[in-house]
Design a protein around this motif. Structure first.
Motif, PDB file in Angstrom:
ATOM      1  N   GLU A 283       0.836  -1.211   0.000  1.00  0.00           N
ATOM      2  CA  GLU A 283       0.000   0.000   0.000  1.00  0.00           C
ATOM      3  C   GLU A 283       0.865   1.253   0.000  1.00  0.00           C
ATOM      4  O   GLU A 283       0.575   2.229  -0.699  1.00  0.00           O
ATOM      5  N   LEU A 284       1.944   1.240   0.778  1.00  0.00           N
ATOM      6  CA  LEU A 284       2.846   2.388   0.829  1.00  0.00           C
ATOM      7  C   LEU A 284       3.588   2.570  -0.489  1.00  0.00           C
ATOM      8  O   LEU A 284       3.820   3.696  -0.931  1.00  0.00           O
ATOM      9  N   ILE A 285       3.955   1.473  -1.127  1.00  0.00           N
ATOM     10  CA  ILE A 285       4.615   1.548  -2.436  1.00  0.00           C
ATOM     11  C   ILE A 285       3.664   2.163  -3.468  1.00  0.00           C
ATOM     12  O   ILE A 285       4.052   3.004  -4.289  1.00  0.00           O
ATOM     13  N   LYS A 286       2.381   1.764  -3.421  1.00  0.00           N
ATOM     14  CA  LYS A 286       1.391   2.301  -4.362  1.00  0.00           C
ATOM     15  C   LYS A 286       1.183   3.803  -4.168  1.00  0.00           C
ATOM     16  O   LYS A 286       0.776   4.508  -5.090  1.00  0.00           O
ATOM     17  N   MET A 287       1.464   4.286  -2.954  1.00  0.00           N
ATOM     18  CA  MET A 287       1.320   5.711  -2.676  1.00  0.00           C
ATOM     19  C   MET A 287       2.481   6.527  -3.243  1.00  0.00           C
ATOM     20  O   MET A 287       2.507   7.760  -3.131  1.00  0.00           O
TER      21      MET A 287
END
Length: 353
Positions: A283-287
């Motif tokens: 999720e953090l990578i997608k952000m």
């Protein structure tokens, strides 16, 4: 392996105990209500209480190397190599549940055993590292960790130190733990030292990352979108597993060292499932974060609760050009204070002598 019906269970209890059918049915309803389970499950629990057999122990005898995800009702024997702490988790209905893990082995391989409530209450405290356990009617599930994963449910039975021919085949734990770890203070550590054990307090979290890895060498694998396959530079096309790394700082008042921990040990020390770590990281990578940024933020925001925890860590010491000494950890454990007191007492007696 088949599980007998509730009516058959009631009849077996009646024959062994002499209780009336109505009395047995009443007890079953009470157990079902208290534990919020079906009456069939409650009947199995009641039968267990009275020592009434409800399963077929004549299921095929298997070894760990033969286990394949999707198998049901298997019968396995293994020695406990590691006993992981009980963790709490939130169920879909909002209530709290508990889960605990064991690492077992036989002469063919290793497997992870998962215990859920109420099996934890029934078995966990009596199981010790080094004990042999026999699991009857367990299911084998897909695991992201690269090891077979055996799930013990209310339909399963677990016998400690069983009378089973496979016990003689299993090596003693001393042979599996072939290396002796030397207790050291952090201030004494030097580059190149192997098989050291340190005791310290987690003082800092650096990063937590999750990535797709080769199940054989644990290296990162690349996805080939053209063929929709995962490629390891050493082992070619593979079915990836999820691997995790935790970097943290350990302090023991004599010094400070950075520690790197891998795999299941990360899951157990953080107290969450591997899937949750992986999902939060992605999720953090997608952000838009880099892997380094995501790993640092995940550690700082989600798992600060492990700071201040005192643990044992075992592994090898290496010198990093930029970071200094690092302990590449192979395992960790909670501090057993009674055992520590006994160790110190023996050391003092040796000095007096």
């Amino acid at each position: 392996m088949t599980v007998i019906t509730k009516e058959e269970i009631v009849e077996r209890i009646r024959q062994k105990t002499g209780m009336s059918k109505e009395e047995i049915e009443h007890k079953i309803r009470e157990i079902a209500k208290v534990n919020e389970i079906s009456e069939h499950a409650a009947a199995l629990l009641l039968a267990e209480e009275f020592g009434v057999k409800t399963d077929d122990e004549g299921a095929p005898l298997m070894h760990i190397s033969e286990l394949v995800p999707g198998m049901k009702g298997i019968n396995i024997v293994g020695r406990v190599l590691r006993k992981y702490p009980v963790r709490e988790y939130k169920k879909k209905d909002g209530s709290q549940g508990r889960v605990a893990g064991l690492l077992i082995y036989d002469n063919t391989g290793r497997a992870r055993v998962v215990l859920w409530d109420p099996e934890i209450s029934k078995y966990y405290d009596d199981i010790q590292v080094g004990s042999v356990i026999k699991i009857i009617n367990a299911d084998v599930r897909e695991s992201l960790r690269g090891l077979p994963e055996l799930h013990v449910s209310f339909r399963s039975r677990l016998i400690i130190n069983p009378d089973d021919p496979r016990v003689e085949e299993i090596p003693p734990i001393e042979e599996v733990r072939s290396y002796n770890y030397t207790r050291k203070n952090i201030g004494e550590l030097m580059d190149g030292e192997k098989f050291v054990e340190i005791r310290g307090t987690i003082a800092k979290l650096y990063r937590i990352i999750a990535y797709d890895a080769c199940p054989q060498c644990r290296r990162k694998v690349d996805h080939d979108s053209a063929t929709d396959t995962w490629i390891c530079i050493e082992h070619g096309e593979v079915k990836p597993i999820t691997a995790t790394i935790l970097d943290f700082g350990l302090d023991d008042s004599t010094g400070y060292i950075r520690v790197t921990l891998f795999g299941d040990d990360v899951v157990e020390i953080l107290g969450v499932e591997l899937e949750e770590i992986s999902e939060k990281f992605k999720e953090l990578i997608k952000m838009g974060m880099t892997a380094r940024e995501a790993g640092r933020k995940l550690a700082e925001d989600e798992f600060y609760h492990v700071l201040g925890r005192e643990i044992f860590v075992r592994g090898n010491v290496v010198e990093d050009r930029f970071l200094g000494l690092i302990l590449k950890a192979s395992s960790w454990d909670e501090v057993d204070y009674k055992r520590e007191i006994e160790r110190v007492r023996k050391e003092l007696l040796r000095e007096v002598e």
